[in-house]
Design a protein around this motif. Structure first.
Motif, PDB file in Angstrom:
ATOM      1  N   LEU A  29      -2.154   9.730   4.885  1.00 45.37           N
ATOM      2  CA  LEU A  29      -2.633   8.610   5.688  1.00 45.37           C
ATOM      3  C   LEU A  29      -1.842   7.361   5.345  1.00 45.37           C
ATOM      4  O   LEU A  29      -1.298   7.237   4.249  1.00 45.37           O
ATOM      5  CB  LEU A  29      -4.121   8.361   5.414  1.00 45.37           C
ATOM      6  N   THR A  30      -1.824   6.422   6.254  1.00 50.20           N
ATOM      7  CA  THR A  30      -1.147   5.159   5.997  1.00 50.20           C
ATOM      8  C   THR A  30      -1.878   4.383   4.904  1.00 50.20           C
ATOM      9  O   THR A  30      -3.107   4.350   4.872  1.00 50.20           O
ATOM     10  CB  THR A  30      -1.055   4.316   7.286  1.00 50.20           C
ATOM     11  N   PRO A  31      -1.145   3.765   3.994  1.00 46.62           N
ATOM     12  CA  PRO A  31      -1.795   3.006   2.925  1.00 46.62           C
ATOM     13  C   PRO A  31      -2.434   1.711   3.425  1.00 46.62           C
ATOM     14  O   PRO A  31      -3.110   1.024   2.675  1.00 46.62           O
ATOM     15  CB  PRO A  31      -0.659   2.721   1.945  1.00 46.62           C
ATOM     16  N   LEU A  32      -2.232   1.394   4.695  1.00 44.81           N
ATOM     17  CA  LEU A  32      -2.819   0.179   5.257  1.00 44.81           C
ATOM     18  C   LEU A  32      -4.297   0.352   5.568  1.00 44.81           C
ATOM     19  O   LEU A  32      -4.993  -0.626   5.815  1.00 44.81           O
ATOM     20  CB  LEU A  32      -2.059  -0.234   6.522  1.00 44.81           C
TER      21      LEU A  32
ATOM     22  N   LEU B 269      -4.063   6.835  -3.756  1.00 41.51           N
ATOM     23  CA  LEU B 269      -2.863   6.180  -3.255  1.00 41.51           C
ATOM     24  C   LEU B 269      -1.677   6.542  -4.143  1.00 41.51           C
ATOM     25  O   LEU B 269      -1.703   6.331  -5.365  1.00 41.51           O
ATOM     26  CB  LEU B 269      -3.081   4.667  -3.246  1.00 41.51           C
ATOM     27  N   LYS B 270      -0.637   7.118  -3.543  1.00 44.67           N
ATOM     28  CA  LYS B 270       0.567   7.516  -4.272  1.00 44.67           C
ATOM     29  C   LYS B 270       1.784   6.808  -3.685  1.00 44.67           C
ATOM     30  O   LYS B 270       1.849   6.566  -2.482  1.00 44.67           O
ATOM     31  CB  LYS B 270       0.806   9.033  -4.172  1.00 44.67           C
ATOM     32  N   LYS B 271       2.739   6.502  -4.512  1.00 47.91           N
ATOM     33  CA  LYS B 271       3.988   5.928  -4.039  1.00 47.91           C
ATOM     34  C   LYS B 271       4.919   7.070  -3.650  1.00 47.91           C
ATOM     35  O   LYS B 271       5.185   7.964  -4.447  1.00 47.91           O
ATOM     36  CB  LYS B 271       4.638   5.082  -5.125  1.00 47.91           C
ATOM     37  N   LEU B 272       5.404   7.039  -2.419  1.00 48.33           N
ATOM     38  CA  LEU B 272       6.311   8.077  -1.932  1.00 48.33           C
ATOM     39  C   LEU B 272       7.754   7.712  -2.240  1.00 48.33           C
ATOM     40  O   LEU B 272       8.060   6.587  -2.608  1.00 48.33           O
ATOM     41  CB  LEU B 272       6.107   8.285  -0.433  1.00 48.33           C
TER      42      LEU B 272
END
Length: 51
Positions: free
Chosen positions: A10-13, A45-48
């Motif tokens: 999903l979008t982190p927004l 939340l993960k950093k891609l």
């Protein structure tokens, strides 16, 4: 019975509440069509590797 694994990105927004709503709708869609949710794991939340 075959088991399948699905990863949803999903979008982190999205807010936490909005993300939970999306996951609830997805789970309902799957169970309404005969699927059985065996395990659910929220990775958070993960950093891609890309923006």
């Amino acid at each position: 019975m075959q088991q399948y694994e699905t990863v949803i990105i999903l979008t982190p927004l999205l807010s936490v509440e909005a993300a939970k709503e999306v996951l609830t709708k997805f789970n309902k869609l799957m169970t309404d069509n005969g699927a059985e949710i065996v395990h659910e794991d929220n990775w958070g939340l993960k950093k891609l590797a890309y923006p």
